[in-house]
Enzyme design. Structure first.
Site, mmCIF file in Angstrom:
data_model
loop_
_atom_site.group_PDB
_atom_site.id
_atom_site.type_symbol
_atom_site.label_atom_id
_atom_site.label_comp_id
_atom_site.label_asym_id
_atom_site.label_seq_id
_atom_site.Cartn_x
_atom_site.Cartn_y
_atom_site.Cartn_z
ATOM 1 N N HIS A 50 -20.292 23.139 -19.491
ATOM 2 C CA HIS A 50 -20.766 24.201 -18.268
ATOM 3 C C HIS A 50 -21.214 25.377 -18.793
ATOM 4 C CE1 HIS A 50 -20.627 26.156 -14.396
ATOM 5 N NE2 HIS A 50 -19.434 26.598 -14.889
ATOM 6 N N HIS A 66 -17.705 33.212 -18.943
ATOM 7 C CA HIS A 66 -17.705 33.433 -17.616
ATOM 8 C C HIS A 66 -16.259 32.839 -17.102
ATOM 9 C CE1 HIS A 66 -19.721 29.552 -16.572
ATOM 10 N NE2 HIS A 66 -19.049 29.783 -15.330
ATOM 11 N N GLU A 104 -10.621 33.447 -16.303
ATOM 12 C CA GLU A 104 -10.046 32.767 -15.140
ATOM 13 C C GLU A 104 -9.129 31.357 -15.675
ATOM 14 O OE1 GLU A 104 -9.648 32.480 -11.435
ATOM 15 O OE2 GLU A 104 -9.368 34.248 -12.474
ATOM 16 N N ASP A 105 -9.718 30.784 -16.429
ATOM 17 C CA ASP A 105 -9.204 29.275 -16.708
ATOM 18 C C ASP A 105 -8.524 29.264 -18.024
ATOM 19 O OD1 ASP A 105 -10.693 28.895 -14.664
ATOM 20 O OD2 ASP A 105 -12.058 27.720 -15.759
ATOM 21 N N ASP A 144 -49.634 17.944 6.258
ATOM 22 C CA ASP A 144 -51.299 18.135 6.117
ATOM 23 C C ASP A 144 -51.683 19.206 5.849
ATOM 24 O OD1 ASP A 144 -51.662 15.440 6.053
ATOM 25 O OD2 ASP A 144 -52.265 15.054 8.245
HETATM 26 MN MN MN Z 1 -18.508 28.216 -13.868
#
Ligand code: MN
Length: 766
Positions: free
Chosen positions: A98, A122, A126-127, A309
């Site tokens: 990711h 990024h 957080e993770d 169209d």
């Molecule tokens: Mn992310």
């Protein structure tokens, strides 16, 4: 559902539909002015989400980044790879795929190395276990700040049903707009998540799709990131309404072959017409997105074929002159549709978009939309703000800044022009004023405060208990004084001690009415002694500024002051100063003026009025007439004459009821003495304290003074209303005084009032 989609359709509906085109074409024929052409037949804007390897990312970066920058990116990759080791995405792929994909999107936009690194890192804060401090150590403040900004955006929970949350999100984006690259990383992050959303549960897909439409699509649009804007829209539509998408898509595919002949003819005729006018151009077909078709069918109740169209071509030429020449050539070739010509070259759109748009009737009555623009306009139209990084041409930092502030303005426009009133509540207009700041709680809740607000304001905003018990604070993790002026985007943490209580000094620096009121309330109840001390200090300070020795003020003057302020004793007076109820500067101004007069003038000086010699005269308290005003006298049985301004309500009403007792009156020349008359004025100000201090000073210079003050604390608005009773000789004196007050920077407006609540009626100007 309809609210959500309609919201986004509004920019699309208005004029942007004319910009429907596919970035894929551009990628194929990006560089030179050649004769490459395409037919405007369906071509998906949605790109497959393929796995990007680190080698591919570095390859992409090495096209435009220098060696040391590449090393930086490599290092960021290694760090992210280690940090995410053992983590997997919902799809089963290693998590690192990711951030790699996000970084590679950023690399395709030719973002600088710091931004690419932030893309890789990024999700690390957080993770994983890495702290911001460690990140600063390893990658520097720039990258760490970018990552931190993105993490704050990510932490914000958001539910599509709660408009309030959407607003918070916008506010936060504003807070983050200090560095637009944060938003670009977040957009790349969202793009990749949207491309890989298929593995999620249907409700989650719908929720994220809605959020994308509500938040990210408008932002991409306002930054002019057209390719991204369209891809996100399309992806959101696919995930929100998979069945509708499939049905429409099948229809488009079925239709396209039927149209090929007529489109080829239009293309050929256009291509032949331009060289006749000596124009060299690149011609592209413009595609509609499925979302665009859906949107237009729903909004204008058009049929599928009505929408499909209309064909669009884009003509890219070398110069602005050629744009207009091309327009002429096309209008000669086909009949233009009346009033469908738009000149966005002369008047660019807010996001910087420039082009000429025209609609003509082509062979067999087919409507054709043309967009005509130069190469540079084309780049801006497609890539918006990214054009700076992608092409490095013609745009410097200030131009980028302009684009960003244009964007902020456009956000306001969205609020204003939105059709759904529940969407963006009135409130946001106030919040978007530049004198508000947005700060975070440690749990990433966002609070809006006035500019100049301090941690104490912040604390009271959260809860009175937190304000009352505040003892220290941390701003962005660092200890800071409670009086620190907060900045946009600050994260504020208040440390409390339940046994602690508010200090009177706080009143000197708090900005919000709420904090001030709560502090006063507490002090009044719990700690009279401290506010007395604070009041004494404030008075001393104000006296010093007015060059007055407070110790030499004679007792009779203090006595007078107590009477005028309705205070029982000196202690109480000082306490009210300490509580901020009485203003030290005003008191000092009054003391000065009392000290200057040997026999202090009372507010009610008897005046003789022509033709009424020997009669006791009183000035009416309702309308406060002063020499120079047109006046009427009212004869009160046994009580003498009472004098009103001619425009006072009592005059018109009284003369109808009892005309015999009313008479026009004039001021006597002799009445222009040193006598002073009280007159109410109303000041609208951005800062009542500064204004009062300055007003008091100006009045002292003009030998006037303040005898009464009333303030309306208006926390919600930007301004405060201050009502003053001031002493003047006559209307000329008053005019001069009003001029001086008007000149004070913090004063928005000032006017004389009929009484303390009613302005003077419009036609009577004195
Ligand atoms: Mn992310």
């Amino acid at each position: 559902m309809d609210t959500a989609t309609r919201k986004i359709s509004s920019p699309n509906q208005s004029s942007e539909r004319d910009e429907d085109y596919d970035v894929a074409y551009l990628d194929r024929a990006e560089n030179a002015l050649d004769d490459s052409v395409d037919l405007p037949l369906f071509f998906s804007v949605v790109k497959p989400a393929k796995i990007v390897t680190s080698a591919e990312l570095l390859d992409c970066c090495s096209i435009y980044l220098a060696k040391p920058d590449i090393e930086k990116v490599k290092d960021a990759f290694r760090c992210a790879d280690e940090a995410h080791l053992g983590q997997f995405r919902k799809s089963g792929e290693p998590y690192i795929t990711h951030p790699l994909a996000v970084a590679s999107i950023l690399a395709q936009w030719h973002m600088d190395a710091d931004t690419i690194c932030a893309g890789l890192l990024h999700d690390v804060l957080e993770d994983t276990g890495m702290s911001k401090f460690e990140m600063v150590q390893r990658f520097g403040v720039q990258i760490a700040d970018l990552v931190d900004g993105v993490s704050k955006l990510t932490k914000m929970s958001f539910s599509s049903n709660e408009i309030a949350q959407a607003e918070s999100f916008r506010k936060m984006l504003l807070a983050m707009s200090r560095d637009v690259r944060v938003i670009l990383v977040k957009l790349a992050d969202r793009l990749h998540n949207m491309r890989t959303l298929g593995v999620m549960r249907p409700e989650k897909r719908r929720r994220i799709a809605t959020e994308t439409l509500e938040i990210y699509v408008p932002i991409a649009h306002r930054l002019g990131l057209n390719g991204l804007f369209r891809e996100l829209q399309e992806l959101a539509f696919i995930n929100q309404y998979p069945r509708r998408y499939e049905i429409l898509r099948a229809n488009v595919l079925r239709t396209r072959d039927k149209r090929r002949a007529v489109l080829e003819r239009i293309l050929k005729e256009t291509r032949e017409a331009l060289p006749k006018s000596n124009i060299r151009a690149r011609i592209q077909g413009r595609d509609k997105t499925i979302y665009g078709i859906y949107n237009r069918m729903r909004d204008s109740h058009a049929s599928f074929s009505d929408v499909l169209d209309v064909y669009g071509f884009r003509i890219i030429v070398r110069t602005v002159e050629e744009c207009y020449l091309t327009l002429g050539a096309l209008h000669k070739l086909y009949k233009p549709v009346n009033r469908r010509f738009k000149d966005f070259i002369a008047i660019p759109k807010a996001n910087g978009y420039q082009s000429l748009h025209t609609t003509v009737i082509g062979p067999s009555g087919t409507p054709i939309e043309y967009q005509i623009r130069t190469e540079k306009m084309h780049r801006i139209a497609e890539k918006g703000i990214l054009a700076h990084w992608l092409y490095g041409d013609g745009m410097d930092t200030s131009e980028i800044q302009n684009l960003v502030s244009n964007w902020l303005q456009s956000l306001m426009e969205i609020q204003r022009t939105t059709s759904d009133p529940s969407e963006f509540i009135e409130n946001i207009k106030i919040d978007l004023f530049p004198d508000r700041i947005y700060v975070f709680t440690p749990k990433s809740r966002i609070l809006s405060l006035p500019q100049g607000a301090t941690p104490i304001d912040f604390a009271y905003q959260i809860h009175t208990g937190i304000g009352n018990g505040a003892v220290a604070c941390r701003v962005n993790g660092e200890e800071a004084p409670l009086s620190k002026k907060l900045r946009n985007g600050d994260m504020v943490e208040i440390l409390t001690d339940p046994t602690s209580h508010p200090a009177p000094e706080w009143l000197r620096f708090v900005r919000t009415g709420k904090a001030r009121a709560k502090i006063r309330e507490f002090l009044r109840e719990r700690n009279p002694e401290e506010s007395v001390n604070l009041g004494r200090e404030a008075l001393k300070k104000a006296a010093l500024e007015a060059k007055l020795d407070i110790n030499t003020v004679p007792e009779p003057i203090w006595y007078k002051i107590l009477k005028e302020t309705n205070e029982p004793n000196r202690q109480a007076l000082l306490q009210d100063v300490g509580l901020g109820k009485l203003f030290a500067a005003v008191l000092i101004s009054r003391i000065t003026s009392l000290a200057q007069e040997k026999a202090p003038a009372t507010s009610r000086v008897p005046v003789t009025i022509h033709g009424t010699e020997g009669v006791a005269v009183q000035l009416a308290g309702c309308c406060h007439p002063i020499p120079g005003d047109a006046i009427w006298g009212f004869m009160r049985t046994g009580l003498g004459l009472s004098v009103h301004r001619a425009d006072c309500d009592h005059v018109s009403r009284g003369r109808k009821l009892d005309p015999s007792r009313w008479m026009p009156a004039q001021w006597k020349e002799e009445s222009q003495t040193e006598a002073l008359f009280a007159v109410p004025v109303l000041i609208v100000t951005t800062d009542e304290r500064a204004t009062l201090a300055r007003t008091a000073a100006e009045l002292a210079k003009l030998r006037s003074s303040i005898t009464g003050v009333g303030i309306t604390d208006q926390e919600s608005g930007k301004t405060h209303t201050v009502r003053l009773m001031i002493q003047v000789r006559d209307t000329t004196h008053l005019e001069r005084i009003l001029q001086e007050i008007k000149g004070i920077e913090t004063v928005v407006s000032v006017c004389r009032m009929l009484d303390s609540n009613r302005p003077i009626p419009a036609k009577a100007s004195n």
